[in-house]
Design an enzyme around this catalytic site. Structure first.
Site, PDB file in Angstrom:
ATOM      1  N   ASP A  69     -10.010 -21.715  -0.394  1.00  0.00           N
ATOM      2  CA  ASP A  69      -8.772 -22.178  -0.452  1.00  0.00           C
ATOM      3  C   ASP A  69      -8.057 -22.226   0.863  1.00  0.00           C
ATOM      4  O   ASP A  69      -6.979 -22.067   1.043  1.00  0.00           O
ATOM      5  CB  ASP A  69      -7.823 -21.615  -1.219  1.00  0.00           C
ATOM      6  CG  ASP A  69      -7.803 -20.110  -1.125  1.00  0.00           C
ATOM      7  OD1 ASP A  69      -8.876 -19.180  -0.910  1.00  0.00           O
ATOM      8  OD2 ASP A  69      -6.779 -19.297  -1.154  1.00  0.00           O
ATOM      9  N   ARG A  91     -15.053 -31.109   6.262  1.00  0.00           N
ATOM     10  CA  ARG A  91     -14.458 -30.251   5.254  1.00  0.00           C
ATOM     11  C   ARG A  91     -15.168 -30.593   3.812  1.00  0.00           C
ATOM     12  O   ARG A  91     -15.433 -29.729   3.188  1.00  0.00           O
ATOM     13  CB  ARG A  91     -13.173 -30.109   5.122  1.00  0.00           C
ATOM     14  CG  ARG A  91     -12.190 -29.628   6.721  1.00  0.00           C
ATOM     15  CD  ARG A  91     -11.032 -29.238   6.314  1.00  0.00           C
ATOM     16  NE  ARG A  91     -10.094 -30.573   6.017  1.00  0.00           N
ATOM     17  CZ  ARG A  91      -9.493 -31.409   7.229  1.00  0.00           C
ATOM     18  NH1 ARG A  91      -9.727 -31.214   8.392  1.00  0.00           N
ATOM     19  NH2 ARG A  91      -8.797 -32.433   6.604  1.00  0.00           N
ATOM     20  N   LYS A 181      -3.136 -19.262  -7.015  1.00  0.00           N
ATOM     21  CA  LYS A 181      -3.030 -18.172  -6.260  1.00  0.00           C
ATOM     22  C   LYS A 181      -1.929 -18.163  -4.985  1.00  0.00           C
ATOM     23  O   LYS A 181      -1.579 -19.404  -4.781  1.00  0.00           O
ATOM     24  CB  LYS A 181      -4.189 -18.258  -5.352  1.00  0.00           C
ATOM     25  CG  LYS A 181      -4.415 -17.085  -4.356  1.00  0.00           C
ATOM     26  CD  LYS A 181      -5.552 -17.283  -3.352  1.00  0.00           C
ATOM     27  CE  LYS A 181      -5.018 -16.609  -1.945  1.00  0.00           C
ATOM     28  NZ  LYS A 181      -5.924 -16.803  -0.901  1.00  0.00           N
ATOM     29  N   GLU A 221      -1.175 -11.643  -5.742  1.00  0.00           N
ATOM     30  CA  GLU A 221      -2.093 -11.023  -4.519  1.00  0.00           C
ATOM     31  C   GLU A 221      -1.003 -10.408  -3.502  1.00  0.00           C
ATOM     32  O   GLU A 221      -0.830 -11.274  -2.622  1.00  0.00           O
ATOM     33  CB  GLU A 221      -2.817 -12.099  -4.033  1.00  0.00           C
ATOM     34  CG  GLU A 221      -3.848 -11.690  -2.854  1.00  0.00           C
ATOM     35  CD  GLU A 221      -4.615 -12.519  -2.094  1.00  0.00           C
ATOM     36  OE1 GLU A 221      -5.378 -12.422  -1.205  1.00  0.00           O
ATOM     37  OE2 GLU A 221      -4.561 -13.782  -2.737  1.00  0.00           O
ATOM     38  N   GLU A 223      -1.453  -8.613  -0.375  1.00  0.00           N
ATOM     39  CA  GLU A 223      -2.793  -8.169   0.222  1.00  0.00           C
ATOM     40  C   GLU A 223      -2.071  -7.151   1.236  1.00  0.00           C
ATOM     41  O   GLU A 223      -1.366  -7.242   2.014  1.00  0.00           O
ATOM     42  CB  GLU A 223      -3.463  -9.159   1.248  1.00  0.00           C
ATOM     43  CG  GLU A 223      -4.378  -8.668   2.062  1.00  0.00           C
ATOM     44  CD  GLU A 223      -5.246  -9.806   2.483  1.00  0.00           C
ATOM     45  OE1 GLU A 223      -6.188  -9.215   3.501  1.00  0.00           O
ATOM     46  OE2 GLU A 223      -4.948 -10.688   2.324  1.00  0.00           O
ATOM     47  N   LYS A 263      -5.329  -9.529  -7.508  1.00  0.00           N
ATOM     48  CA  LYS A 263      -6.123  -9.896  -6.416  1.00  0.00           C
ATOM     49  C   LYS A 263      -5.848  -8.915  -5.461  1.00  0.00           C
ATOM     50  O   LYS A 263      -5.134  -8.971  -4.374  1.00  0.00           O
ATOM     51  CB  LYS A 263      -6.328 -11.099  -5.878  1.00  0.00           C
ATOM     52  CG  LYS A 263      -7.450 -11.406  -4.795  1.00  0.00           C
ATOM     53  CD  LYS A 263      -7.416 -12.876  -4.387  1.00  0.00           C
ATOM     54  CE  LYS A 263      -8.531 -12.992  -3.257  1.00  0.00           C
ATOM     55  NZ  LYS A 263      -8.925 -14.187  -2.910  1.00  0.00           N
ATOM     56  N   SER A 305     -11.941  -9.381  -0.071  1.00  0.00           N
ATOM     57  CA  SER A 305     -12.736  -8.758   0.711  1.00  0.00           C
ATOM     58  C   SER A 305     -12.046  -8.307   1.756  1.00  0.00           C
ATOM     59  O   SER A 305     -12.298  -7.290   2.567  1.00  0.00           O
ATOM     60  CB  SER A 305     -13.909  -9.260   1.020  1.00  0.00           C
ATOM     61  OG  SER A 305     -13.406 -10.708   1.639  1.00  0.00           O
ATOM     62  N   GLY A 306     -11.056  -8.877   2.504  1.00  0.00           N
ATOM     63  CA  GLY A 306     -10.247  -8.629   3.330  1.00  0.00           C
ATOM     64  C   GLY A 306     -10.721  -8.351   4.746  1.00  0.00           C
ATOM     65  O   GLY A 306     -10.473  -7.454   5.454  1.00  0.00           O
ATOM     66  N   GLY A 307     -11.857  -8.807   5.086  1.00  0.00           N
ATOM     67  CA  GLY A 307     -12.690  -8.745   6.394  1.00  0.00           C
ATOM     68  C   GLY A 307     -13.795  -7.603   6.114  1.00  0.00           C
ATOM     69  O   GLY A 307     -14.561  -7.349   7.217  1.00  0.00           O
ATOM     70  N   SER A 332     -12.995 -11.749  -5.964  1.00  0.00           N
ATOM     71  CA  SER A 332     -12.627 -12.905  -5.474  1.00  0.00           C
ATOM     72  C   SER A 332     -12.656 -13.185  -3.984  1.00  0.00           C
ATOM     73  O   SER A 332     -11.805 -12.960  -3.233  1.00  0.00           O
ATOM     74  CB  SER A 332     -11.124 -13.295  -5.748  1.00  0.00           C
ATOM     75  OG  SER A 332     -10.368 -14.394  -5.278  1.00  0.00           O
ATOM     76  N   TYR A 394      -4.263 -16.996   7.184  1.00  0.00           N
ATOM     77  CA  TYR A 394      -5.434 -18.243   6.293  1.00  0.00           C
ATOM     78  C   TYR A 394      -4.822 -19.653   6.949  1.00  0.00           C
ATOM     79  O   TYR A 394      -3.670 -19.754   7.310  1.00  0.00           O
ATOM     80  CB  TYR A 394      -5.152 -17.967   4.918  1.00  0.00           C
ATOM     81  CG  TYR A 394      -6.000 -16.965   4.409  1.00  0.00           C
ATOM     82  CD1 TYR A 394      -7.188 -17.210   3.834  1.00  0.00           C
ATOM     83  CD2 TYR A 394      -5.636 -15.386   4.362  1.00  0.00           C
ATOM     84  CE1 TYR A 394      -8.001 -16.298   3.200  1.00  0.00           C
ATOM     85  CE2 TYR A 394      -6.641 -14.443   3.648  1.00  0.00           C
ATOM     86  CZ  TYR A 394      -7.799 -14.823   3.317  1.00  0.00           C
ATOM     87  OH  TYR A 394      -8.596 -14.051   2.828  1.00  0.00           O
TER      88      TYR A 394
END
Length: 394
Positions: A69, A91, A181, A221, A223, A263, A305-307, A332, A394
């Protein structure tokens, strides 16, 4: 004050939350001491049964979510890393590669799409959504409008997108989306301030209620960014505060807990902390936080996963599935599923099959981790490389 927040804001330059006393325990003005009649409405939306079924499908054994996304700008950065221009055609080609991978539904139960992809077709005229449905993969949609500066905070952000959300989610449902999301962020180096945490929690709760009214299972989410040099204890402390606030406002908004998915970030030290934590330590702290804050009514925990590196994210997930949990504990992932795929594809049509195989390798690894059976054997050096980017957007 109705909030259960446990933060007290300092001056603008050092805005943080401090202390452990709940605002709700503070003395109330005399004008508010009189008893009042409380109305407890029962939420019974037309989509409740479908929401529960959708959430259960996504939280199915051995499967997780493929997140693709990224905004067009972020997708452009990914394409640029392999020498491709950021065009709709490129894309489309990349997302078509991902969504038409044979056998993907064995390991992937849902895929979060950007709006462009939700309405897009493959090069042979097939709807991208139909490519997912044919493999029993639930189509999802990113519905927030991104992060902007939060006035009055300590250089923090808030997530916009509530305006017009009801009409947008209704249209997304008609297009085939069945979950949504909304990503907001909390920064530990910036405090976090009471204002930022409350704004994040309230925004997530309003989005969740609106999404459920439109038939979409909301992924919740907040984060907690990896940025910072703090230790894992500090991350745990912040995570507990954030999730307590989130569930307070979810309840205030009559959100059906059985029809949501979470998430969360894993509880790890800051990316710049001097010591790294083992998967076992990360699992211990993360599960401690979840057990203290997340009701067992919630069907699924789908970690971001965040990097982290591809292997790191999989090892940590596997460690969390070595013990029974009251929720489906899964993934996710975006970068942690896509990095090897991009570098295998390189934008070349002749590499599509090899890139799809690379996706299946990562999807299968995380499927095994969801079942607690991942070993980490035969992983490439590329898959072990970290992907943390300070201040990533993002």
């Amino acid at each position: 004050m109705a909030s259960s927040a446990t933060f007290a804001k300092l001056d603008a330059a050092s805005s943080t939350w401090i202390g452990h006393q709940s605002f709700s325990s503070l003395p109330l003005p005399s004008s508010r001491l009189a008893p009042s009649r409380v109305s407890l409405p029962i939420r019974a939306g037309q989509y409740t049964d479908e929401l529960l079924k959708t959430a259960k499908t996504i939280a199915s054994p051995g499967r997780g979510i493929l997140a693709i996304d990224e905004s067009n700008a972020t997708c452009g950065k990914r394409l640029d890393s392999i020498g491709l221009d950021n065009t709709e055609t490129n894309r489309q080609a990349y997302r078509q590669l991902l969504l038409t991978t044979p056998g993907l539904g064995q390991y992937i139960s849902g895929s979060i799409l950007f709006e462009e992809t939700l309405y897009q077709t493959t090069t042979d005229g097939k709807k991208m959504v139909d490519c997912l449905v044919e493999q029993n993969i639930v189509p999802g949609i990113k519905v927030d409008k991104g992060l902007v500066p939060l006035p009055g905070s300590n250089n923090e952000s808030w997530c916009q997108g509530l305006d017009g959300l009801a009409s947008r989610t209704s249209e997304y449902y008609k297009q085939g989306a069945r979950f949504a999301k909304w990503r907001t962020v909390v920064s530990i180096p910036c405090g976090p301030s009471a204002l930022a945490v409350k704004e994040a929690a309230w925004g997530l709760a309003r989005y969740a209620a609106i999404s459920q009214d439109s038939g979409l299972v909301p992924i919740v989410e907040p984060e907690i960014l990896l940025d910072g040099d703090h230790g894992i204890e500090r991350t745990l402390e912040v995570a507990e505060k954030v999730w307590s606030e989130v569930f307070f406002y979810l309840a205030e908004n009559n959100v059906v807990f059985e029809g949501i998915l979470l998430k969360p970030s894993m509880v790890t030290p800051g990316a710049e902390h001097k010591e790294r934590a083992s998967p076992e330590t990360i699992a211990k702290y993360t599960l401690t936080m979840l057990r203290r804050r997340v009701p067992p009514a919630v069907p699924g925990i789908m970690f971001l996963s965040g990097g982290q590196s591809e292997v790191e994210a999989t090892l940590n997930l596997n460690a969390m599935n070595q013990v029974p949990n009251p929720w489906h504990v899964s993934f996710s992932y975006a970068r942690a599923l896509q990095n090897s795929v991009l570098k295998t594809w390189k934008g070349q049509p002749e590499n599509v099959e090899a890139a799809q195989k690379a996706l299946l390798v990562r999807a299968k690894a995380n499927s095994l981790a969801q079942l607690g059976k991942y070993t980490g054997e035969d992983e490439s050096d590329e898959a072990k490389k970290g992907m943390f980017v300070k201040g990533y957007t993002y």
